[in-house]
Each structure stands twice: as C-alpha cells, then as structure tokens.
Motif scaffolding. Structure first.
Motif, short mmCIF file in Angstrom:
data_model
loop_
_atom_site.label_atom_id
_atom_site.label_comp_id
_atom_site.label_asym_id
_atom_site.label_seq_id
_atom_site.Cartn_x
_atom_site.Cartn_y
_atom_site.Cartn_z
N ASP A 58 0.81 -1.22 0.00
CA ASP A 58 0.00 0.00 0.00
C ASP A 58 0.84 1.27 0.00
OD1 ASP A 58 -2.37 -1.47 0.15
OD2 ASP A 58 -2.28 -1.56 2.33
N PHE A 59 2.17 1.12 0.00
CA PHE A 59 3.05 2.28 0.17
C PHE A 59 2.76 3.42 -0.81
CE2 PHE A 59 7.04 4.53 -0.85
CZ PHE A 59 7.21 5.18 0.35
N PRO A 60 2.59 3.16 -2.12
CA PRO A 60 2.32 4.30 -3.04
C PRO A 60 1.06 5.07 -2.64
CG PRO A 60 2.95 2.36 -4.28
CD PRO A 60 2.74 1.90 -2.86
N ARG A 61 0.02 4.34 -2.25
CA ARG A 61 -1.23 5.01 -1.86
C ARG A 61 -1.05 5.79 -0.56
NH1 ARG A 61 -4.95 3.60 1.74
NH2 ARG A 61 -4.12 1.49 1.99
N ILE A 62 -0.31 5.21 0.39
CA ILE A 62 -0.08 5.87 1.67
C ILE A 62 0.76 7.13 1.47
CG2 ILE A 62 0.97 5.65 3.94
CD1 ILE A 62 -1.63 4.05 3.51
N LEU A 63 1.75 7.04 0.60
CA LEU A 63 2.60 8.20 0.33
C LEU A 63 1.79 9.34 -0.25
CD1 LEU A 63 5.48 9.32 0.39
CD2 LEU A 63 5.83 8.37 -1.89
N GLU A 64 0.89 9.01 -1.14
CA GLU A 64 0.02 10.03 -1.73
C GLU A 64 -0.87 10.67 -0.66
OE1 GLU A 64 -3.55 10.29 -5.09
OE2 GLU A 64 -2.09 8.65 -5.16
N ALA A 65 -1.41 9.84 0.22
CA ALA A 65 -2.26 10.35 1.30
C ALA A 65 -1.46 11.23 2.25
CB ALA A 65 -2.89 9.19 2.06
N LEU A 66 -0.21 10.86 2.48
CA LEU A 66 0.65 11.65 3.35
C LEU A 66 0.90 13.04 2.77
CD1 LEU A 66 2.44 11.63 5.92
CD2 LEU A 66 4.31 10.79 4.48
N GLY A 96 -1.93 15.28 3.24
CA GLY A 96 -2.27 15.60 4.62
C GLY A 96 -3.41 14.78 5.18
N LYS A 97 -3.62 13.58 4.64
CA LYS A 97 -4.74 12.75 5.07
C LYS A 97 -4.34 11.68 6.08
CE LYS A 97 -7.26 13.34 0.70
NZ LYS A 97 -7.85 12.65 -0.48
N VAL A 98 -3.07 11.62 6.44
CA VAL A 98 -2.62 10.63 7.40
C VAL A 98 -2.62 11.24 8.79
CG1 VAL A 98 -0.71 9.17 8.16
CG2 VAL A 98 -1.23 9.37 5.72
N LYS A 99 -3.33 10.64 9.71
CA LYS A 99 -3.41 11.13 11.08
C LYS A 99 -2.43 10.37 11.95
CE LYS A 99 -6.75 11.84 14.84
NZ LYS A 99 -8.17 11.71 15.25
N GLY A 100 -1.55 11.08 12.62
CA GLY A 100 -0.56 10.44 13.48
C GLY A 100 0.53 9.78 12.65
#
Length: 216
Positions: free
Chosen positions: A194-202, A205-209
């Motif tokens: 999921d890293f590409p998707r998580i990086l995009e979310a980061l 500014g959509k990643v909390k904590g």
C-alpha cells in the motif's frame, strides 16, 4: 546494527505501536523527561499536536503537569479534550497564544513551553508567553532558522533547550507506558504494497498520526 540497541517488546504492545515507539514516542519522552525535566507542579504550553506532539501531550498528562494546548487544526484539539484536557486549557483556533495567556490569567505562570512545531511564529510566541526563568523546549523545526530575542531571553533569564531522538533506556520505559495504556500512540496499519497510496495520502495531509507498514 548494535545489539545494545535491542529492546524487548512487552506483551500487550502491538508491532505497529512498537514501531512508532522508537521514534514518535521516544523522541517526545526523551525531550520532556530528560531534556526539559518537566515535573508534576509545572504548567506547560504545548505547540503542535501532530505525530510527536500528541504523544507529548499524553506524556505530560502522565506526569501530572498542567498542559495548555495549541494547534491550527480542530480535530487534534478535540482529541486532546477527549483525553481530559479542560476546554479552558485549549487555545481556540485563530486565537493568539499571547492573548490567550493574558486573558486566561496565565501570564507569568507558564513554566515550560514545548514547541513541537518550530515555526517563526511558535518560537516567537514561546519567548513571550514563558515566565521569567522558564524553559523553551525546542523539538520541531519546520523553520530551520528562528530568532532568539536577546533582550527577552536575557531579561527573563530563559533556558533554550534543544532535543533530538532518545535513548534505549527511554524506549524501555516508553514501551511500559504503552503497555499500561498511559500512552496510546496514534498509529494506523497498512500493508507494504500500500506504500504508493499511503505516500500520496501523506502528501495530501490525510494521514493522522503515524502509519505502520506491515509485512506478512
């Protein structure tokens, strides 16, 4: 890798929690306990409830010190209230920290400012709101250069304390606090793929904590 850096993860602490404990929690713990030496009777002021700052909030609450919290986003302030921070100790969005301190009768009563942001504005506010003989604990560095007001620092006899990282003995204590639920890190789990998707979310500014990428 040095074997002296290995720490046993206690039962009851998840792999994701253990992962973030090594950085986001341990950095905050070391800064507050070792560098800032925050104690129970103190009144502290915390700038920033992000990945490190929210853990810092829980560490200060565990110590028993009073904490005033300030952030530019409403959600983390609501999370702080859920942890038991009185609404009267939460700076409203858009409110000047300096005005808040004066209007709340806290002038001359802020023993330690915990700056987990490190912008020109937070560093400026910190020097004005901390009491005479107080401490500025600097952890955040969003702005790599900030201005030390020599007259304010000298006349108020301020201590500027910088902190980075933590120690193995701190991590052992941090893991015990997580086991006891005195600290509950904000961490989400995802898979390595999921890293590409998580990086995009980061970036958005959509990643909390914090996000822990787990493998099979």
């Amino acid at each position: 890798m040095d074997i002296k850096g290995a720490v046993l993860v206690p039962d009851g602490v998840t792999p994701a929690e253990a992962a973030v404990a090594t950085d986001a929690v341990n950095t905050a713990y070391h800064a507050i306990h070792r560098r800032g030496e925050v104690k129970n009777p103190e009144t502290t002021f915390l700038f920033g409830l992000g990945g490190l700052g929210f853990n810092a909030l829980q560490i200060v609450l565990d110590i028993g010190a009073r904490i005033i919290v300030c952030d530019i986003n409403e959600d983390p302030l609501e999370d702080a209230a859920k942890l038991g921070v009185p609404r009267s100790d939460i700076v409203p969005i858009g409110k000047s920290p300096q005005d808040f301190v004066v209007e709340s009768g806290l002038e001359g009563k802020i023993d330690t400012v915990l700056d987990f942001v490190g912008t020109h504005q937070t560093f400026e506010d910190a020097q004005h709101i901390v009491r005479r003989g107080g401490k500025l604990l600097c952890i955040g560095s969003l702005d790599t250069e900030n201005t030390v007001h020599m007259k304010i620092g000298t006349r108020k006899r301020l201590s500027y304390i910088f902190s980075y990282g933590g120690q193995v003995k701190d991590l052992e204590l941090v893991l015990q606090l997580i086991k006891k639920k005195s600290i509950c890190p904000q961490v989400q789990e995802a898979r390595l793929e999921d890293f590409p998707r998580i990086l995009e979310a980061l970036v958005e500014g959509k990643v909390k904590g914090r996000m822990a990428l787990m493998h099979d």
